[in-house]
Design an enzyme around this catalytic site. Structure first.
Site, PDB file in Angstrom:
ATOM      1  CB  VAL A  22       3.372  49.633  -5.329  1.00 47.69           C
ATOM      2  CG1 VAL A  22       4.744  49.917  -4.815  1.00 47.69           C
ATOM      3  CG2 VAL A  22       2.954  50.380  -6.640  1.00 47.69           C
ATOM      4  CB  THR A 125       4.430  58.976  -6.684  1.00 50.97           C
ATOM      5  OG1 THR A 125       4.897  57.535  -7.337  1.00 50.97           O
ATOM      6  CG2 THR A 125       4.926  60.131  -7.379  1.00 50.97           C
ATOM      7  CB  CYS A 265       2.287  56.253 -12.565  1.00 53.41           C
ATOM      8  SG  CYS A 265       2.466  55.174 -11.397  1.00 53.41           S
TER       9      CYS A 265
END
Length: 439
Positions: A22, A125, A265
């Site tokens: 990311v 997250t 994820c």
């Protein structure tokens, strides 16, 4: 002059904390427009980037060689920046509870090097409330500064799809949020420098946090439904893919498919949502049920392997099983939270030590994560069973002669092929009389 203007005029810098799948693409994208410091605790990773090597394969070696990102493992360099992006992983513990250690550690590092007038944006997250209830206190403690007065904070969840060369960072709408209207606009304008698809401003940080865990929970539930159907259709001896193709002729079909649900994820985020819900006294019914189904798919595939070995007259404990693929998804080197590992674990209960091949995965990562020694495809021979577990292009493009060369010298009906991703032609399999099973 606003912080955004100073960044554009290169009077101030952006720092990216965490240079994985990311953070690194974000750092490289911003570096095309402004000055960027890329920080990671791993000196090994930093040296790879400085050498022009992209271990993630997200942007490629050439982009790394050309980028102007100032890669460093020296946390004091963060002081040179005023806009900080935290992009560290947020995994789960063995008991499926959130592991916030990486984001807490990153907050500590940023806090130690935070200066007045800065903005800190989290992309990791988390469940709703983490940014304000956990991260802000750490930043304030370490810096001695006051949030809302001396620095601002925001949240913009990462939406990168590893290995996807179509839906890249620049082409995915970016959700942004800030602790107040001023910080929201500053954060939005900074991200608009690189996000061609535009940004979506949310009303609060908690809304942005919730949006991320919910969008992945939604996908998880839909895949769980298809996985449950696949298990039932297996008993009915109905081809799941044929059913899906028929169903997808309707305009509002969602086009989900069964499969192993791993990665950092979809296989993780629902647990963050469930954790916070249970703290508030609500026990999830749909989300946890979906997680249970998806977490059990590795065992379901392993049982199918055993059944097909028995039907092919193989001595199970002596069977040579070759698993093709260990990454969590196709054409991606990321092995984190791979559900192929569940297949391996279940086979081990039957005394089978499978051989694993994956041209995309890093051999050191596979060994460290799962104790698996990867071998090259050309070294495979005399297999009793091939398990196509990941749809890498290398496996999808294998010729029939190549597939056949991996087996031992026996009749095709004794050659077991397990097609988890439905990448092989079922009719061709039947024609060649292989012992074939697909999810």
């Amino acid at each position: 002059m606003s912080l955004y203007e100073k960044i554009v005029n290169k009077q101030e810098k952006i720092s990216v904390i965490g240079l994985g799948y990311v953070g690194m693409p974000i750092a490289v994208a911003f570096a095309k427009k402004v000055d960027v410091i890329g920080f990671d605790l791993s000196k090994y990773k930093i040296e790879l980037y400085k050498s022009g090597i992209d271990p993630t394969n997200e942007v490629g070696d050439e982009a790394i060689k050309q980028t102007t990102v100032d890669f460093t493992a020296d946390e004091t360099k963060i002081k040179e920046a005023k806009f900080h992006i935290v992009a560290v992983p947020t995994p789960i513990n063995s008991d499926k509870t959130p592991n916030l250690a990486p984001v807490e550690g990153a907050s500590t590092i940023v806090g130690r090097n935070l200066t007045k007038g800065s903005i800190v944006v989290y992309e990791s997250t988390v469940y709703p409330g983490v940014t304000e209830d956990i991260c802000i206190p750490i930043l304030e403690k370490e810096s001695g500064l006051k949030c809302g007065v001396d620095f601002k904070i925001g949240y913009s969840p990462e939406r990168i799809n590893p290995g996807d060369k179509v839906h890249t960072l620049e082409k995915i709408i970016k959700i942004v949020s800030g602790i107040d209207s001023e910080s929201l606009e500053e954060i939005a304008k900074v991200y608009e420098l690189v996000i061609e698809a535009g940004v979506h401003r949310t009303s609060s940080i908690k809304v942005a946090e919730a949006a991320k865990v919910v969008e992945n929970s939604q996908r998880d539930i839909n895949i769980a439904f298809m996985n449950e159907l696949a298990m039932v259709f297996d008993r009915m001896e109905i081809d799941t893919n044929d059913v899906i193709k028929a169903m997808n002729t309707k305009w509002n079909a969602l086009k989900f498919y069964p499969g192993l649900v791993g990665g950092h994820c979809i296989g993780v985020d629902p647990y963050y949502f469930v954790y916070e819900a249970e703290k508030l006294g609500y026990h999830s019914q749909i989300i946890l049920s979906g997680r249970k189904i998806n977490d059990g798919m590795g065992e379901f595939v392993a049982d199918a392997i055993i059944k097909k070995l028995v039907l092919a007259n193989k001595v199970v404990k002596q069977a040579k099983v070759v698993i093709l693929g260990i990454t969590f998804k196709e054409n991606c080197p990321d092995t984190r939270n791979s559900k192929v590992a569940d297949i391996i674990k279940k086979l081990d209960e039957y005394g089978i030590k499978p051989i694993v091949v994956d041209p995309q995965a890093d051999k050191d990562d596979a060994k460290h994560e799962y104790g698996v020694n990867l071998i090259d495809l050309d070294d495979v021979k005399d297999a009793d069973c091939l398990v196509f577990a990941v749809a890498h292009d290398e496996f999808k493009n294998m010729s029939w002669d190549k597939i056949d060369s991996l087996f031992g010298d026996f009749a095709n009906n004794e050659k077991v092929i397990i097609d988890v991703k439905s990448i092989l032609d079922r009719f061709e399999m039947e024609k060649r009389e292989y012992s074939y099973w697909k999810l």
